[in-house]
Design an enzyme around this catalytic site. Structure first.
Site, PDB file in Angstrom:
ATOM      1  N   GLU A   1      44.668  35.908  40.926  1.00  0.00           N
ATOM      2  CA  GLU A   1      44.707  35.902  39.460  1.00  0.00           C
ATOM      3  C   GLU A   1      46.042  36.492  39.036  1.00  0.00           C
ATOM      4  O   GLU A   1      46.381  37.612  39.421  1.00  0.00           O
ATOM      5  CB  GLU A   1      43.568  36.729  38.871  1.00  0.00           C
ATOM      6  CG  GLU A   1      43.599  36.752  37.347  1.00  0.00           C
ATOM      7  CD  GLU A   1      42.882  37.964  36.747  1.00  0.00           C
ATOM      8  OE1 GLU A   1      42.306  37.807  35.657  1.00  0.00           O
ATOM      9  OE2 GLU A   1      42.909  39.046  37.353  1.00  0.00           O
TER      10      GLU A   1
ATOM     11  N   ASP B   1      42.030  40.071  42.129  1.00  0.00           N
ATOM     12  CA  ASP B   1      42.121  40.437  40.721  1.00  0.00           C
ATOM     13  C   ASP B   1      43.487  41.037  40.406  1.00  0.00           C
ATOM     14  O   ASP B   1      43.978  41.904  41.143  1.00  0.00           O
ATOM     15  CB  ASP B   1      41.023  41.458  40.398  1.00  0.00           C
ATOM     16  CG  ASP B   1      40.974  41.831  38.935  1.00  0.00           C
ATOM     17  OD1 ASP B   1      40.579  40.985  38.127  1.00  0.00           O
ATOM     18  OD2 ASP B   1      41.348  42.977  38.613  1.00  0.00           O
TER      19      ASP B   1
END
Length: 538
Positions: A270, A201
């Site tokens: 990401e 993330d």
């Protein structure tokens, strides 16, 4: 696929555990719920699952604020439940990827609780602390993605700490080697357990500018948000200094060196920076991340020209890496609503899956995408997302794409025996898994058929991509490799269109199951609304 590179061309099914299946009646999905539905996932024909955070957390950001990286939050179950999940998934041939949130943690994490107590404790330098300016204001002009200034005052230290997201999510100081070592040790814990991959993330947020320089202002006409509203003050700046720092590359190489000690694992990053495609190309290589994806196809722009331009830019920059594409996830409005502009038809839903699965790279499909779920309209009284509460009504947050999975047509959609944490729209129940199972023309069965067919098309899973000139709304490209050449043509509109094959291109139509097929006659392809045409290139 070669198991050593199972992730190349893989279809990865994202599970948002809060909203997948609740087995204990508290209205929140859990790990046993995922275990119970692994057979359903296997029947879809995907290669892997990616599970959003299930670690111990106060849930300020629904699990993306981690208080203990090595344990399961009781809301979701236990470590034993995760072990059962891993074992069953592997027995079904499904790889398991888990979210790792490395750049920040929860303000309730033991590391932060110690760090905030004083300026001289063992964890004092584990977070980004800074003195105020002479007038007491924040150290610089950095803004939080979730609204307002990215600094929070801590009276114990008489300093500010950095939070790029919620104030409950303090940023770790990756300039400190002890932080990097502890972070990698947490990652090792899950690799030792046998996970097959990590979804990282906000991986470009790990480092900040040591000098804490102000971000420069961004002109109004360039304040275009990807994953956030354009009226968010976050969009008012070029984010040159609060993320995507040069030091991050060396850390990714440390992470990759750790992962290379384990067989057949993969890291998917990401990435959201001022030039996400350039950063993705930089971060994805043989010695860094295995794959990377950004928000470039999670925008409102769904024109053929935009899609082609986005993919071609990444292809030109990424000379050795492997991309991953998604048109939906837990942070953005659902794709059939975002791209359909009022047409959330089964044909569109099936076309979107076919399109993203035909691009070069791996694919992330978000739970419910295989059902064609539209965005849910969640009333303010039922809103849970702090992001949405801050920016309501201009931006309603992320709850509309996070409503629970509809398994049946019943009131709670077979999701829970209790009250679901978010309301489930009647329109979602009408297109539940149970409602679609027996209908051969349903989105669910179209997606199953398409993914089964794709597995047998090596050019789609491993070949190169070359776009062909075509007017809007036609997107046309060829995939070449592994002894196969394919043509793929998509009508991205709700009206029929025609497209003539380029001179000298000889093709033989093939049936791409699950989509609305186009027809070829005398070198001219007729594409119905949301139509798709596949052909072998001679």
């Amino acid at each position: 696929m070669d198991n050593k590179h199972w992730w190349r061309g893989a279809v990865i099914y994202q599970i948002y555990p809060r909203s997948f299946l609740d087995t204990d009646g508290d209205g929140v999905g859990d790990l046993p719920g995922i275990v119970d539905r692994l057979d359903y996932i296997a029947r879809l024909g995907v290669d892997a699952i990616w599970i959003s955070p299930f670690f111990k957390s106060p849930m300020a950001d629904f699990g993306y604020d981690i208080a203990d990286y090595r344990d399961v939050d009781p809301l979701f179950g236990t470590l034993a439940d995760f072990d059962r999940l891993l074992d069953k998934a592997h027995s079904l041939g499904i790889k398991v990827m888990i979210d790792q949130v490395l750049s920040h943690c929860s303000a309730e994490h033991a590391w932060f609780r110690e760090s905030r107590e004083s300026r001289d404790n063992p964890k004092a330098d584990w977070y980004v602390w800074a003195d105020p300016k002479e007038d007491g204001t924040a150290p610089n002009n950095w803004m939080s993605l979730f609204g307002g200034v990215a600094w929070r005052w801590e009276p114990r230290r008489e300093q500010y700490y950095l939070h790029n997201f919620l104030a409950a999510q303090p940023d770790l100081n990756f300039h400190n080697p002890d932080v990097r070592a502890a972070t990698l040790d947490n990652v090792k814990f899950w690799l030792d357990k046998g996970v097959d991959g990590l979804r990282l993330d906000a991986i470009n947020f790990c480092f900040h500018d040591r000098q804490l320089r102000d971000n420069p202002p961004k002109p109004k006409e360039k304040r275009v948000g990807r994953g956030f509203s354009a009226d968010n003050p976050y969009a008012y700046q070029y984010h040159y200094y609060n993320n995507t720092q040069p030091e991050n590359v060396a850390f990714l190489e440390e992470l990759r060196a750790l992962m290379d000690r384990y067989p057949d694992v993969a890291a998917l990053g990401e990435i959201s920076s001022e030039d996400s495609l350039a950063t993705t190309a930089e971060y994805v290589s043989e010695h860094r991340l295995h794959m990377g994806y950004s928000f470039e196809l999670l925008t409102d722009d769904h024109s053929a020209g935009y899609i082609r331009g986005t993919v071609e830019r990444l292809e030109a920059a990424m000379t050795e890496g492997w991309p991953c594409w998604a048109v939906s996830n837990h942070d953005v409005q659902r794709a059939v609503t975002r791209w359909g502009q009022g047409d959330a038809s089964p044909g569109l839903a099936a076309q979107l899956v076919a399109l993203v699965c035909s691009l070069r790279g791996s694919v992330c499909l978000y739970q419910g995408e295989e059902l064609g779920l539209p965005e849910a309209d969640v009333p303010y009284a039922d809103l849970q997302d702090p992001y949405g509460k801050t920016f309501w009504p201009n931006f309603k947050g992320r709850d509309g794409c996070r409503t629970p999975m509809p398994w049946t047509t019943q009131e709670s959609a077979g999701f829970s025996d209790g009250r679901p944490w978010l309301p489930i729209p009647a329109g979602h129940r009408a297109i539940s898994v149970a409602a679609q199972e027996a209908d051969p023309s349903s989105v669910l069965n179209r997606v199953r058929a398409f993914l089964a067919w794709r597995r047998g098309q090596p050019a789609l899973t491993a070949g190169s991509i070359t776009f062909l000139d075509a007017p809007e709304p036609v997107l046309a490209f060829r995939r070449d490799g592994e002894g196969q050449s394919l043509l793929a043509v998509f009508n991205l509109s709700a009206q029929p269109v025609h497209w003539s094959l380029p001179d000298g291109l000889a093709v033989r139509p093939i049936d791409g199951p699950g989509v609305i097929p186009g027809q070829l006659a005398q070198g001219r392809i007729t594409l119905p609304a949301r139509g798709v045409f596949y052909a072998r290139i001679d």
